[in-house]
Every structure is written in structure tokens, then in C-alpha cells.
Design a protein around this motif. Structure first.
Motif, mmCIF file in Angstrom:
data_model
loop_
_atom_site.group_PDB
_atom_site.id
_atom_site.type_symbol
_atom_site.label_atom_id
_atom_site.label_comp_id
_atom_site.label_asym_id
_atom_site.label_seq_id
_atom_site.Cartn_x
_atom_site.Cartn_y
_atom_site.Cartn_z
ATOM 1 N N LEU A 1 -4.460 -1.731 8.130
ATOM 2 C CA LEU A 1 -4.424 -2.641 6.992
ATOM 3 C C LEU A 1 -3.692 -1.971 5.842
ATOM 4 C CD1 LEU A 1 -7.280 -4.865 5.591
ATOM 5 C CD2 LEU A 1 -5.944 -3.428 4.043
ATOM 6 N N LEU A 2 -2.683 -2.637 5.320
ATOM 7 C CA LEU A 2 -1.923 -2.176 4.163
ATOM 8 C C LEU A 2 -2.355 -2.988 2.953
ATOM 9 C CD1 LEU A 2 0.481 -0.622 2.825
ATOM 10 C CD2 LEU A 2 1.924 -2.557 3.525
ATOM 11 N N GLU A 3 -2.901 -2.314 1.933
ATOM 12 C CA GLU A 3 -3.259 -3.010 0.710
ATOM 13 C C GLU A 3 -2.186 -2.763 -0.340
ATOM 14 O OE1 GLU A 3 -6.848 -3.827 -2.476
ATOM 15 O OE2 GLU A 3 -6.859 -1.930 -1.370
ATOM 16 N N ALA B 1 -5.049 8.271 2.376
ATOM 17 C CA ALA B 1 -4.517 8.756 1.103
ATOM 18 C C ALA B 1 -3.580 7.709 0.508
ATOM 19 C CB ALA B 1 -3.781 10.070 1.314
ATOM 20 N N PRO B 2 -3.796 7.318 -0.748
ATOM 21 C CA PRO B 2 -2.965 6.269 -1.352
ATOM 22 C C PRO B 2 -1.542 6.742 -1.590
ATOM 23 C CG PRO B 2 -4.442 7.212 -2.985
ATOM 24 C CD PRO B 2 -4.843 7.801 -1.666
ATOM 25 N N VAL B 3 -0.625 5.784 -1.570
ATOM 26 C CA VAL B 3 0.782 6.084 -1.828
ATOM 27 C C VAL B 3 1.335 5.065 -2.824
ATOM 28 C CG1 VAL B 3 1.142 7.115 0.449
ATOM 29 C CG2 VAL B 3 1.588 4.680 0.112
ATOM 30 N N ASP C 1 -0.106 6.492 -12.020
ATOM 31 C CA ASP C 1 -1.390 6.985 -12.526
ATOM 32 C C ASP C 1 -2.548 6.446 -11.689
ATOM 33 O OD1 ASP C 1 -0.135 8.421 -14.513
ATOM 34 O OD2 ASP C 1 -0.403 6.877 -16.049
ATOM 35 N N ALA C 2 -2.447 5.173 -11.273
ATOM 36 C CA ALA C 2 -3.490 4.593 -10.431
ATOM 37 C C ALA C 2 -3.553 5.306 -9.083
ATOM 38 C CB ALA C 2 -3.234 3.103 -10.230
ATOM 39 N N VAL C 3 -2.390 5.611 -8.519
ATOM 40 C CA VAL C 3 -2.347 6.324 -7.238
ATOM 41 C C VAL C 3 -2.985 7.701 -7.377
ATOM 42 C CG1 VAL C 3 -0.815 7.364 -5.521
ATOM 43 C CG2 VAL C 3 -0.343 5.059 -6.388
ATOM 44 N N VAL D 1 -7.315 1.787 6.461
ATOM 45 C CA VAL D 1 -6.882 1.091 5.254
ATOM 46 C C VAL D 1 -5.972 2.012 4.457
ATOM 47 C CG1 VAL D 1 -7.630 0.013 3.098
ATOM 48 C CG2 VAL D 1 -8.980 -0.294 5.191
ATOM 49 N N LEU D 2 -4.730 1.579 4.232
ATOM 50 C CA LEU D 2 -3.779 2.342 3.428
ATOM 51 C C LEU D 2 -3.640 1.674 2.065
ATOM 52 C CD1 LEU D 2 -1.668 4.534 2.993
ATOM 53 C CD2 LEU D 2 0.029 3.031 4.099
ATOM 54 N N PRO D 3 -4.224 2.254 1.015
ATOM 55 C CA PRO D 3 -4.093 1.679 -0.317
ATOM 56 C C PRO D 3 -2.777 2.112 -0.973
ATOM 57 C CG PRO D 3 -5.563 3.568 -0.407
ATOM 58 C CD PRO D 3 -5.113 3.425 1.033
ATOM 59 N N THR D 4 -2.140 1.182 -1.662
ATOM 60 C CA THR D 4 -0.894 1.488 -2.355
ATOM 61 C C THR D 4 -0.900 0.813 -3.714
ATOM 62 O OG1 THR D 4 0.409 -0.435 -1.634
ATOM 63 C CG2 THR D 4 0.301 1.439 -0.117
ATOM 64 N N ASP D 5 -0.105 1.364 -4.631
ATOM 65 C CA ASP D 5 0.014 0.746 -5.943
ATOM 66 C C ASP D 5 1.357 1.106 -6.560
ATOM 67 O OD1 ASP D 5 -2.080 -0.798 -7.778
ATOM 68 O OD2 ASP D 5 -0.774 0.377 -9.094
ATOM 69 N N PHE D 6 1.821 0.234 -7.450
ATOM 70 C CA PHE D 6 3.070 0.473 -8.187
ATOM 71 C C PHE D 6 2.882 1.571 -9.227
ATOM 72 C CE2 PHE D 6 5.677 -0.433 -11.941
ATOM 73 C CZ PHE D 6 6.953 -0.479 -11.390
#
Length: 208
Positions: A38-40, A88-90, A69-71, A61-66
Motif C-alpha cells: 500500500l502506497l499512501e 520508512a517514509p519517503v 519536514d513531515a517526512v 504500508v509506505l507513507p509518503t509526503d511532499f
């Protein structure tokens, strides 16, 4: 989950996210595969992705954000807190294919991004899902507020739209028909629409 291991960490959710999380999880649960990737996209603080990782241990679950700082903040939290299937988020910019992760995914999840980003991010999200979801039947799941033809928009959503436009003229609630059309152009078909709190929609698309 056991009593001493909660399904999520309230520190990773805004107050609105904390209120809406149970509704989002109930909406998604019948449609998620028992196992898979799952890619979030636009994970934000990471609370939704964490809850899914804990309630669906067969999903990675792979969390990602633009936002970098959030990452970094989520990376710092994840180190001592896990779980192992919450990866690990990217950083990911939906509008920039160079930032997209490799491989295919069984699910792409995006919560509350489309209205607080330029339209190019929605186009990129649909392109990403169209290219990275397994075929056929890969799932793109969205949650957020929309404007629907022939459906009265809640006054609170209209006010929210105006406040977003005041902050950035490229932001604002999108017409559902435009989102569905963009998804269709990437080989994704709307299969389910559900009204969820508070004046939001849950939308499911499948790759064809």
C-alpha cells in the motif's frame, strides 16, 4: 490489536483526523487485500497509514509526503515505535514522476490532498496510480470533500473552499466529475462512492 497496543497513535493525528479515522477505516476495510503493498500519498502526520499497518498486518504500508519536514518528523517517530510493516517514509511529489517509488502496488491511498494542492498534483496522482497499481483490480482510495453536480454542497464546505482559495488560488474543492474524468484517462474506473463524516466522500477506483 491487544489492549496495550493501540491501533494508532493519537499524536500522529489532528483532532479532525482522530474523529474521522474510525469512519475511514470502516470504509476501507472490506476492500483492502489481505496481503500486498500500500502506497499512501500525502500521509501528513502518518496517523492513517499507521492505523492501517496495525490493523492489516499483511499489508506493507509506505507513507509518503511532499513536505520534507513531515517526512523527517514521521521518520523520527517510526524509529522507536514501528511496526515493521509501516515502512520508512519517503518524500513524494505527486506531480513529479522522478520522486515516485519503484515497483507496483496493490493499493494507493490519498486522504485530504486533492483540495489542498494544485490540480497538477491530482493529475500526477492519477498517472501514478495508473502506472503503479497492479492490473487488473488495483485499488485507488480517496477521502476528502468534493463538489458534486446535482448534490447540494454543505455550507461548511463552501466556506472551506473560499478559505482555501484565499490561501492559494490553486487550491479548493474539486468537482467530482473532473476527478473521475482524470482517473478514467489513466485507466481507473470509479467503483464505489460513500458519504462519510464530516461532509466528505470516500471514493474507490479500480485499475482496468
Amino acid at each position: 490489536m491487544t489492549a496495550d497496543v493501540p491501533a494508532h497513535d493519537p499524536a500522529l493525528l489532528t483532532p479532525a483526523g482522530e474523529r474521522n479515522l474510525p469512519h475511514i477505516l470502516r470504509f476501507l476495510a472490506p476492500h483492502l487485500p489481505a496481503k500486498g503493498r500500500l502506497l499512501e500519498v500525502a500521509t501528513g502526520t502518518g496517523g492513517h497509514g499507521l492505523a492501517l499497518a496495525r490493523s492489516h498486518p499483511g499489508l506493507s504500508v509506505l507513507p509518503t509526503d511532499f513536505n520534507e519536514d513531515a517526512v523527517q518528523a514521521l521518520t523520527d517517530w517510526r524509529g522507536p515505535n514501528g511496526p515493521d510493516n509501516f515502512l520508512a517514509p519517503v518524500r513524494l511529489d505527486a506531480a513529479d514522476a522522478a520522486t515516485w517509488p519503484d515497483g507496483t502496488f496493490d493499493v494507493v491511498l490519498c486522504i485530504n490532498m486533492i483540495h489542498i494542492s494544485p490540480w497538477s498534483a491530482t493529475v500526477g496522482l492519477m498517472t501514478l496510480a495508473g502506472q503503479r497499481l497492479v492490473r487488473p483490480g488495483g485499488l485507488l482510495a480517496l477521502y476528502g470533500p468534493y463538489v458534486e453536480a446535482d448534490v447540494e454542497t454543505a455550507p461548511s464546505n463552501l466556506a472551506f473552499h473560499e478559505s482555501l482559495r484565499a490561501r492559494d488560488p490553486d487550491w479548493g474543492l474539486r468537482a467530482l466529475e473532473d476527478v473521475v474524468s482524470e482517473a478514467r484517462s489513466s485507466g481507473l474506473r470509479l467503483t464505489h462512492r460513500a458519504a462519510l463524516p464530516a461532509n466528505n466522500l470516500g471514493l474507490l477506483f479500480r485499475s482496468v
